[in-house]
Enzyme design. Structure first.
Site, PDB file in Angstrom:
ATOM      1  N   GLU A 177      -4.534 -14.180  11.417  1.00  0.00           N
ATOM      2  CA  GLU A 177      -5.910 -14.448  11.833  1.00  0.00           C
ATOM      3  C   GLU A 177      -5.934 -15.371  13.053  1.00  0.00           C
ATOM      4  O   GLU A 177      -6.725 -15.171  13.978  1.00  0.00           O
ATOM      5  CB  GLU A 177      -6.707 -15.068  10.675  1.00  0.00           C
ATOM      6  N   HIS A 192     -11.296 -18.078  -3.286  1.00  0.00           N
ATOM      7  CA  HIS A 192     -11.525 -16.754  -2.712  1.00  0.00           C
ATOM      8  C   HIS A 192     -12.414 -15.959  -3.657  1.00  0.00           C
ATOM      9  O   HIS A 192     -11.993 -15.582  -4.749  1.00  0.00           O
ATOM     10  CB  HIS A 192     -10.184 -16.063  -2.498  1.00  0.00           C
ATOM     11  N   PHE A 223      -7.775  -6.150   1.453  1.00  0.00           N
ATOM     12  CA  PHE A 223      -6.689  -5.253   1.070  1.00  0.00           C
ATOM     13  C   PHE A 223      -7.141  -3.842   1.419  1.00  0.00           C
ATOM     14  O   PHE A 223      -8.294  -3.485   1.206  1.00  0.00           O
ATOM     15  CB  PHE A 223      -6.439  -5.311  -0.442  1.00  0.00           C
TER      16      PHE A 223
END
Lengths: 428, 431
Positions: B329, B355, B414
């Site tokens: 990132e 998360h 994902f």
């Protein structure tokens, strides 16, 4: 900016065949693919029939065997149908002739839109051996689980598996969506793809809907809810008694007219418009007046800039449950008045593919226009007076124009209508 | 740009591990007060990972009085219903019989399956030698319960929201793993732009903090094993990070067509100005070290918003606290921003609330809107050992006052779906 969006490839698989043309031929010949459930002994179940794909060979659908341990049954169908649509479009051969920089831009401008289904119950059974080993003790389960459960469990469970693997396999890297919206998933994936192209977000996209709902626990729920027939799908028939689950996938390659013309693409049809509306009355509720599907069809006509009279063929959802069909007939009359164009449906032959149904039925609808023939509903004996008048027939009909409307309905009272024009030849 | 309908964010509802409600969540994010603790909703003492970011003390009945509706809701649906109620109250507007068909709803939904106790009941009732016995399944009175069926439909959440709030327009649920919430908001933005609705309820919800969900991430080795120091376990961009912390919750926003919002004098947090969406097409769980994939999403989002990198003051990073994500990132941010990267402040609020998987993108979009509204950047907690490969201007140590012209929110899932959303200060929106 609002250029035309063309259909340049079709793919499909279900119990009636391994390609859209083969499936269409079965429909036109009046052949139903509904038969006894084979995957387990369901002979004592009230609904012992389904439209399952017989003798499935995973390697015939997805060549890469390493991938199989990461894929569910439903994913095989989605990847297969998408690959066939992409093959048919000739896109990859075209890309192979591009220089590396142009090929990179091509990939970044290629979208993937998927409406997946399947796997809600069976997939979790991976945990059964761990539960057995733990004898109901959660602490033991936590300790032993890693030694028993397949580490790939989560990856196999991802609803966006087909999206992911279409990308890896075909190199497409553009905008994408994965619509998990029950039986409108496939139709909505097509609609989002087409709208993205219209808005200039990408130059081309593959859209696919896929499902594999014929698993014991799922069939049990549908049965207990009274949604399944024990014998056959009879859309709009007075004696209809429910739907039959089917499995498979449908796929379309969509391109902007500019990029399709630039490569001399084969053209099968044109996306004209679409609409989505909900009824907001609950997960399993359906309004009797057809309000949701009527508004979805109205939105699609507005989106396409068409009048109802210009539609030549309606591919109804026609799932043959009591409430759905009668409300759908009401919706069609609300939008089209007392004399709608020929109406047909395909679930009597291929079963209800849930998330896969909208995409496959849209592809089959386009073929009907290309052949100039509306396949009949072979299981229809007596039109339900509550659905009348409705121009649906066991015999083939002729489309009234080159425009087809397909309607999909799903849980949550959500309806999606799509409009396509059938075309032949290539663009110039 | 001129032809596009603009979209205003006028309502926010949050149910997060940092707090129930927007105010409680925001306060914890500013203070860096961790929502991560030992798991209490089930006995996790046997699992190698025993910490999580749980929503604490949640009672859906405090938000939704309709008990019949709540019976059909699983824990994540409860979060969604509560967050949506708060968002609508906050916006001061609700669908009515007259406006219902011009309201839509798009939500990011988790991987749906049975709750663990339902799965355990199936196991107890009809499993022989580790496999399902279909005869026992069929003959059992306890199996085939329609309530279980309803709760396990992927579109159950959107169905409940439509019913509860009387929404009758465009409705969809989407799933691209950890990018789901971001892609839901991007879809909702376009529904309004395309004129298909004037107002949208949009967001995401998830709850994988159960024995199956926890197991599935443990099996992939994705979670931080720091059981003894839960509040320090999520440390995005820190050189010592060792995995993410699984969380749960929901974030729901009210989006309105700009002129309609202005006309009714709505309080506008920010403009939802742009959406960028790409597919990495690299590997299922790995991100490309170069940032390929996220780079295209960020560029497309800025272009969609008609914004330049120079005007971006804040990025709410995906920042999962895994080595691979954080480095990839940072590489993507450097590639997109070039020399102007020194002018942009970055934080990952996953450092505080873990998360939230399919809810993450929606909750973090709300964080961007709040940062713009309050001119305050939430802290990236637990960043004490700099990683030379992650050399951005992180909001470490404490929250930072800053007027934000444009903010970005990244969410990468994902499967390779990447979502980037762009938010603009309402005063920066031209007439």
């Amino acid at each position: 900016m609002s250029g035309r969006i063309l259909v340049t490839g079709l793919g499909g698989i279900c119990a009636a065949g391994t390609g859209p043309e083969q499936i269409w031929d079965a429909l036109a010949a009046g052949r139903s693919a509904v038969g006894p459930i084979r995957d387990w002994n369901a002979s004592a179940w009230p609904a012992p029939v389904a439209a399952g794909i017989p003798d499935l060979d995973p390697r015939a659908l997805v060549e890469d065997r390493k991938l199989h341990k990461l894929l569910r049954r439903t994913d095989l169908f989605g990847l297969y149908a998408a690959a066939r649509a992409i093959d048919a479009s000739g896109l990859l051969a075209f890309r192979a002739g591009l220089d590396p920089a142009a090929a990179e831009t091509f990939n970044d401008r290629s979208g993937v839109y998927v409406g997946p289904g399947g796997g809600a119950y069976q997939n979790q059974y991976e945990f059964f051996p761990a539960l057995t080993a733990a004898h109901g003790d959660l602490v033991a389960f936590g300790r032993e689980m890693s030694a028993v459960v397949n580490p790939m469990f989560l990856l196999r469970s991802l609803p966006n598996n087909v999206l992911c693997h279409i990308g890896i396999r075909h190199g497409f890297k553009g905008p994408n969506a994965c619509v998990t919206n029950h039986a409108v998933s496939g139709a909505l994936a097509l609609l989002e793809a087409a709208w993205a192209l219209r808005d200039g977000e990408a130059d081309r996209a593959v859209a696919v809907g896929h499902d594999a709902p014929i698993e014991p626990e799922n069939v049990l729920y549908y049965q207990r809810l009274g949604l399944l027939s024990g014998a056959a799908v009879r859309p709009f028939d007075a004696d209809r008694d429910g739907t039959v689950l089917g499995e498979g996938a449908g796929a379309m390659v969509l391109e902007t007219a500019e990029t399709a013309a630039a490569r001399g693409a084969p053209v099968l049809g044109e996306f004209l418009g679409g609409g989505c509306a909900s009824e907001g009355e609950g997960l399993l509720s359906i309004r009797a007046d057809g309000d949701g599907p009527a508004r979805a069809m109205g939105l699609a006509l507005t989106d396409a800039g068409l009048r109802a009279a210009e539609v030549g063929l309606i591919v109804a959802h026609g799932n043959a449950t009591r409430h759905s069909d009668v409300s759908e007939a009401a919706a069609i009359r609300r939008v089209f008045g007392p004399a709608p164009p020929p109406v047909t449906g395909f679930k009597w032959s291929i079963g209800h593919l849930l998330a896969g149904s909208g995409a496959l039925e849209a592809a089959l609808g386009l073929l009907a226009l290309r052949r100039g023939l509306v396949p009949g509903v072979a299981t229809l004996r007596t039109l339900d007076p509550a659905c009348a008048p409705l121009p649906v027939s066991p015999a083939p009909q002729a489309p009234r124009s080159d425009v087809v409307l397909t309607l999909s309905r799903g849980f949550g009272g959500i309806g999606v209508a799509l409009l396509f024009r059938g075309l032949t030849g290539s663009v110039s | 740009m001129s032809g596009k309908r603009r979209v205003a964010i006028t309502g926010i509802g949050l149910v997060t591990p940092a707090g129930i409600g927007t105010a409680a969540t925001w306060e914890a994010l500013l203070a860096g007060r961790s929502g991560i603790a030992p798991i209490r909703t089930f006995d996790a003492s046997g699992f190698p990972v025993r910490i999580g970011a749980e929503v604490k003390g949640f009672d859906p009945g405090r938000w939704i009085e309709d008990q019949k509706l709540l019976k059909l809701a699983n824990r994540a649906h409860g979060f969604a219903l509560a967050a949506a109620e708060e968002a609508l109250q906050d916006a001061g507007i609700r669908p009515t019989a007259e406006t219902a068909s011009r309201w839509g709803c798009v939500v990011g939904t988790g991987i749906v399956g049975k709750a663990f106790d339902e799965l355990a009941a199936t196991h107890a009732e009809c499993v022989s030698e580790g496999a399902l016995d279909t005869d026992r399944l069929f003959s059992s009175h306890r199996m085939g319960d329609p309530v279980t069926f309803c709760r396990t439909q992927a579109c159950a959440g959107v169905g409940l929201l439509l019913r509860r709030f009387g929404i009758r327009g465009y409705a969809s649920s989407v799933h691209t793993a950890c990018a789901s919430g971001g892609q839901a908001l991007g879809t909702a933005l376009k529904v309004i732009r395309r004129g298909m609705a004037d107002r949208m309820l949009a967001g995401g919800f998830d709850c994988m903090l159960n024995p199956v969900g926890l197991s599935s991430f443990i099996l992939l080795g994705a979670l931080s094993p720091d059981n003894e120091t839960p509040e320090r376990a999520s440390r995005p961009f820190d050189a010592t990070r060792n995995g993410f912390v699984l969380g749960e919750g929901a974030g729901v926003l009210v989006l309105e067509e700009w002129t309609a919002a202005r006309r009714r004098g709505a309080r506008i947090y920010a403009e939802l100005a742009g959406d960028g969406n790409s597919l990495s097409s690299y590997r299922i769980t790995d991100s490309h070290p170069s940032g390929d994939g996220p780079i295209q999403a960020m560029r497309a989002a800025l272009a969609d918003a008609g914004a330049t990198a120079e005007t971006v003051d804040y990025i709410n990073a995906h920042g999962t606290s895994t080595l691979m994500n954080d480095r990839s990132e940072c590489a993507a941010i450097r590639a997109v921003f070039g020399p102007s990267v020194s002018g942009v402040a970055v934080s990952s609020t996953k450092s505080v609330m873990g998360h939230l998987i399919s809810a993450a993108g929606a909750v973090e979009a709300a964080v961007c809107a709040l940062a713009i509204h309050h001119s305050l950047l939430p802290v990236n907690a637990n960043l004490t050992t700099p990683d030379p490969d992650c050399d951005l201007d992180f909001v470490s140590e404490r929250a930072r006052p800053r007027r934000v012209r444009v903010a970005l929110s990244n969410s990468f899932g994902f499967g390779g779906s990447n979502s980037c959303l762009v938010f603009r200060h309402p005063e920066e929106v031209g007439a």
